[in-house]
Design an enzyme around this catalytic site. Structure first.
Site, mmCIF file in Angstrom:
data_model
loop_
_atom_site.group_PDB
_atom_site.id
_atom_site.type_symbol
_atom_site.label_atom_id
_atom_site.label_comp_id
_atom_site.label_asym_id
_atom_site.label_seq_id
_atom_site.Cartn_x
_atom_site.Cartn_y
_atom_site.Cartn_z
ATOM 1 N N ASN A 1 -0.645 28.288 -20.724
ATOM 2 C CA ASN A 1 -0.160 29.434 -19.939
ATOM 3 C C ASN A 1 0.893 30.215 -20.720
ATOM 4 O OD1 ASN A 1 -1.234 29.759 -17.070
ATOM 5 N ND2 ASN A 1 -1.000 27.545 -17.236
ATOM 6 N N LEU B 1 9.855 21.979 -3.284
ATOM 7 C CA LEU B 1 8.818 21.857 -4.321
ATOM 8 C C LEU B 1 7.573 22.677 -3.981
ATOM 9 C CD1 LEU B 1 8.038 20.215 -6.949
ATOM 10 C CD2 LEU B 1 6.834 18.679 -5.381
ATOM 11 N N THR C 1 11.760 28.164 -4.994
ATOM 12 C CA THR C 1 12.865 27.877 -4.092
ATOM 13 C C THR C 1 13.171 26.389 -4.219
ATOM 14 O OG1 THR C 1 11.342 27.407 -2.283
ATOM 15 C CG2 THR C 1 12.157 29.676 -2.453
ATOM 16 N N HIS D 1 1.208 27.134 -9.977
ATOM 17 C CA HIS D 1 0.786 25.840 -9.452
ATOM 18 C C HIS D 1 -0.734 25.851 -9.339
ATOM 19 C CE1 HIS D 1 1.137 22.077 -7.312
ATOM 20 N NE2 HIS D 1 0.269 22.538 -6.440
ATOM 21 N N ARG E 1 19.530 13.918 -12.885
ATOM 22 C CA ARG E 1 18.921 15.249 -12.802
ATOM 23 C C ARG E 1 19.942 16.367 -12.956
ATOM 24 N NH1 ARG E 1 13.630 15.405 -11.416
ATOM 25 N NH2 ARG E 1 13.030 13.569 -10.279
ATOM 26 N N ARG F 1 9.018 18.992 -14.270
ATOM 27 C CA ARG F 1 10.247 18.388 -13.764
ATOM 28 C C ARG F 1 10.608 19.017 -12.434
ATOM 29 N NH1 ARG F 1 11.679 13.844 -15.559
ATOM 30 N NH2 ARG F 1 13.809 14.238 -14.879
ATOM 31 N N GLY G 1 0.954 24.042 -23.111
ATOM 32 C CA GLY G 1 1.502 25.392 -23.234
ATOM 33 C C GLY G 1 0.460 26.494 -23.256
HETATM 34 C C1 GRF Z 1 -1.409 24.246 -15.410
HETATM 35 O O1 GRF Z 1 -2.566 23.928 -14.679
HETATM 36 C C2 GRF Z 1 -0.294 24.575 -14.478
HETATM 37 O O2 GRF Z 1 -0.696 25.237 -13.327
HETATM 38 C C3 GRF Z 1 0.206 23.201 -14.128
HETATM 39 O O3 GRF Z 1 0.129 22.468 -15.331
HETATM 40 C C4 GRF Z 1 -0.864 23.021 -16.152
HETATM 41 C C5 GRF Z 1 -0.180 23.397 -17.427
HETATM 42 O O4 GRF Z 1 -1.031 23.771 -18.439
HETATM 43 N N1 GRF Z 1 1.526 23.269 -13.544
HETATM 44 P P1 GRF Z 1 -0.444 24.439 -19.770
HETATM 45 O O5 GRF Z 1 0.667 23.561 -20.313
HETATM 46 O O6 GRF Z 1 0.030 25.809 -19.429
HETATM 47 O O7 GRF Z 1 -1.618 24.451 -20.709
#
Ligand code: GRF
Length: 196
Positions: free
Chosen positions: A14, A152, A149, A117, A69, A99, A12
């Protein structure tokens, strides 16, 4: 008030960067936007405790409790929409949410769903992006914020940051360089979306 719901699966970092920027940047008064909830598909996701420390509502929708899903995504959408009085949060932010989402879920949040990403899309969709960039001999790597979208790691690009790949890089050292840029571009891209 624009309600933002953030989905995580792990550390977490980000999410924490977005929360920090929202607080420091006064999003509530300047953008009429707030982080309404953080939801994880993994009960043990470390990011849940970070959100709780910041007095943000948290929830877990464990994908292992659902037969398929579609059922998981329906329960997830209910858990998300509950955090807006009209059942329509302004933005659903995927932040390390591991997911694959169904087309029905993506359609439900059309125009309101964003992801980050860890590659310079359209290169290296999917997993293990840093090792694949090293294996390919890339000289730069990076991260991309994009609208989600049904396909993926596809969808219109909102922001990107590039970093150099150094000769002695490992997937871990490269990941650390990229994620520090993620923490910069993701909150900025979200603030930009909220302004419009
Ligand atoms: C990040 O590199 C994000 O781009 C990728 O997974 C990682 C997640 O890191 N999808 P965090 O959980 O935000 O620390």
């Amino acid at each position: 008030m624009k309600n933002i719901v953030i989905l995580i699966s792990g550390a977490g970092s980000n999410m924490a960067a977005i929360v920090r920027t929202a607080r420091l940047g006064g999003w509530e008064s300047r953008l009429q936007a707030r982080i309404a909830a953080v939801i994880s598909n993994r009960p043990q996701a470390a990011g849940l405790a970070i959100a709780q420390q910041q007095d943000i509502a948290t929830a877990v929708v464990d994908h292992r409790s659902f037969a398929d899903r579609e059922q998981f995504d329906q329960a997830l959408a209910q858990a998300i929409d509950r955090h807006d009085p009209l059942g329509r949060p302004a933005l659903v932010v995927l932040a390390g949410f591991m997911r694959v989402l169904t087309p029905g879920f993506v359609a439900h949040y059309e125009g309101r769903l964003v992801n980050i990403h860890p590659s310079l899309l359209p290169a290296f969709t999917g997993l293990h992006t840093h090792q694949r960039a090293l294996d390919a001999g890339c000289r730069v790597a990076g991260a991309t914020v994009h609208r989600v979208t049904a396909e993926l790691d596809n969808g219109p690009i909102l922001a990107q940051a590039a970093v150099p790949i150094l000769v002695d890089d490992t997937a871990d050292s490269l990941a650390a360089r990229v994620v520090s840029q993620e923490h910069r571009i993701y909150p900025a891209a979200i603030a930009e979306l909220l302004r419009h």
